[in-house]
Design an enzyme around this catalytic site. Sequence first.
Site, PDB file in Angstrom:
ATOM      1  N   LEU A   1       0.832  -1.188   0.000  1.00  5.95           N
ATOM      2  CA  LEU A   1       0.000   0.000   0.000  1.00  5.95           C
ATOM      3  C   LEU A   1       0.879   1.255   0.000  1.00  5.95           C
ATOM      4  CD1 LEU A   1      -2.924  -0.814   2.479  1.00  5.95           C
ATOM      5  CD2 LEU A   1      -3.010  -0.666  -0.011  1.00  5.95           C
ATOM      6  N   GLY A   2       0.414   2.265  -0.683  1.00  9.39           N
ATOM      7  CA  GLY A   2       1.212   3.468  -0.890  1.00  9.39           C
ATOM      8  C   GLY A   2       1.792   3.537  -2.278  1.00  9.39           C
ATOM      9  N   GLY A   3       1.892   2.365  -2.947  1.00  2.00           N
ATOM     10  CA  GLY A   3       2.381   2.323  -4.323  1.00  2.00           C
ATOM     11  C   GLY A   3       3.828   2.733  -4.466  1.00  2.00           C
TER      12      GLY A   3
ATOM     13  N   LYS B   1      12.242  12.661  -1.501  1.00  3.39           N
ATOM     14  CA  LYS B   1      12.119  13.862  -0.666  1.00  3.39           C
ATOM     15  C   LYS B   1      12.890  13.723   0.636  1.00  3.39           C
ATOM     16  CE  LYS B   1       9.752  15.464  -3.937  1.00  3.39           C
ATOM     17  NZ  LYS B   1      10.057  14.427  -4.926  1.00  3.39           N
TER      18      LYS B   1
ATOM     19  N   ALA C   1      -4.091  -8.489 -10.347  1.00  2.00           N
ATOM     20  CA  ALA C   1      -5.448  -8.509 -10.900  1.00  2.00           C
ATOM     21  C   ALA C   1      -5.433  -8.451 -12.417  1.00  2.00           C
ATOM     22  CB  ALA C   1      -6.256  -7.336 -10.345  1.00  2.00           C
TER      23      ALA C   1
ATOM     24  N   TYR D   1      11.813  17.520 -13.438  1.00  4.98           N
ATOM     25  CA  TYR D   1      11.999  17.843 -12.022  1.00  4.98           C
ATOM     26  C   TYR D   1      12.770  16.744 -11.290  1.00  4.98           C
ATOM     27  CZ  TYR D   1       8.319  14.554 -10.535  1.00  4.98           C
ATOM     28  OH  TYR D   1       7.583  13.430 -10.269  1.00  4.98           O
TER      29      TYR D   1
ATOM     30  N   ALA E   1       1.662  12.913  -8.307  1.00  9.08           N
ATOM     31  CA  ALA E   1       0.739  12.471  -7.266  1.00  9.08           C
ATOM     32  C   ALA E   1      -0.411  13.447  -7.077  1.00  9.08           C
ATOM     33  CB  ALA E   1       1.497  12.266  -5.964  1.00  9.08           C
TER      34      ALA E   1
ATOM     35  N   HIS F   1       4.487  39.665   9.319  1.00  7.43           N
ATOM     36  CA  HIS F   1       5.790  40.313   9.146  1.00  7.43           C
ATOM     37  C   HIS F   1       6.742  39.885  10.262  1.00  7.43           C
ATOM     38  CE1 HIS F   1       8.782  43.400   8.270  1.00  7.43           C
ATOM     39  NE2 HIS F   1       8.796  43.676   9.568  1.00  7.43           N
TER      40      HIS F   1
END
Length: 466
Positions: free
Chosen positions: A43-45, A56, A118, A181, A311, A434
Amino acid sequence: MVVGELTQERDLVILGGGPAGYTAAIRASQLGRKVTLIEQAQLGGLCLNKGCIPSKVVAHAADIKQQMNHMSALGFSFNPTHDFSQLAEYRERTIRQLRTGVESLCQANAIEVVHGTASFLADDRIGVELGHQFDTYRFNDVVIATGSHSIEQDSPSVLNAEQLYQLSELPERLVIIGQDYIAIEAAMSFQALGTSVTLIADTFGLDPSLEKELRRLFKKQKIQLVTGTVTAIEADGEVTVTVVKQGQETTWSAPFLFQSLPRVPHTLELGLERIGVTLAEDGTIPVDPFGQTNRPHIYAIGDVTTGPAIATRAIHEAKRTAEHLAGQLADPTVPYYPTIIRSLPPIVSIGLTEQAATDAGHSIRTGQFALNANGATMIEAGSGFIKVISDATTTLILGIHMIGEGAVELAGVFSQALELHAKEEDVRFPVMPHPSRNEAWTEAVESLLGQAIHLPPRQQDVLTKS
């Protein structure tokens, strides 16, 4: 192989547990659908396990490393060393924590998670294979969110994006071919951590002001930028890349080569042609504004459809399609997708460039505010700028381009401005904290009229183009 005796009945089946898949599953469950999520790996791919998150983590470490000089200016004295293997452990720990979070969210939302590969047996049935077990499911609706992958080369020295961020040791030298990127982030991150990086690229597809600043930063960070045409890649032990420019041939060698190539959608092994789902030549699935394919109960979202393989698009489309499938009035409008680059410093580009705006028939104004005139940026020894493009007639904001610390956080503000069709006065009026970089956003818009407080007149000449 053990085949399940009965075909199991399901409501909504979602193929793929990456950002598109699990987001669609959770939103559909929130809106009352009974969801079965099928994932062949974790899960999360690829995004969570091998792409977005690992890259990151490395970019974060590189950013911390680059801040060391500023730390000494603030009075801190130390001589830090960097252990890349420890960073790799941190990377894996972060991935596990985030993946566990996704698993818990699926459980909390009563989503049935099935592991296996699948493929479609009919337009209302799907088979799932896991080892020697094969089960079949009949569904009311299905969403294909199987994502994409990078091309994998035969040589262990030639890496794709996923392999690059699975390294457990820091390479001494690295050649990168690419202008997207991913290539920019990798070049700056690995160089900051101690790798000698050669980047082969001609252009980066950004606004010219960003391109110019990016090239200056490559030089400052001692990244070797090579332009020209790659004519040969030889991988025998070390990798050697041959580049030709204006008839002159040069070669560049390193233990590893990372080549950032277009991603390949995970569609060819699903059996879609067997059930009459249309596929484009590149393997993507044509869909309508709600993600529906040419088959009424089969939908597709994210990287398996035409569009940027990011994403943010996958997540947005997941929510839209899930809401549509739950009978909600989903908005089919395509949003502004910002280009986000976790470079050093980061870059955001959203909306039109100058050229695109004039090509679209706008008479434009441009304003640019240097971040070295911003108090918050100067406190942190940062640099960069925010550039704004507006329609000179309507004052509508058309495009925003920023390089500098805080760009990723401000990207959401920029997106909201464009989505709300903000005009110059809409940005100029609200009060900003500020000192903060938010003030630079305001002053960039004020500079469109030559009214930025912290820029001298000669640096904010009002420029109108048709």
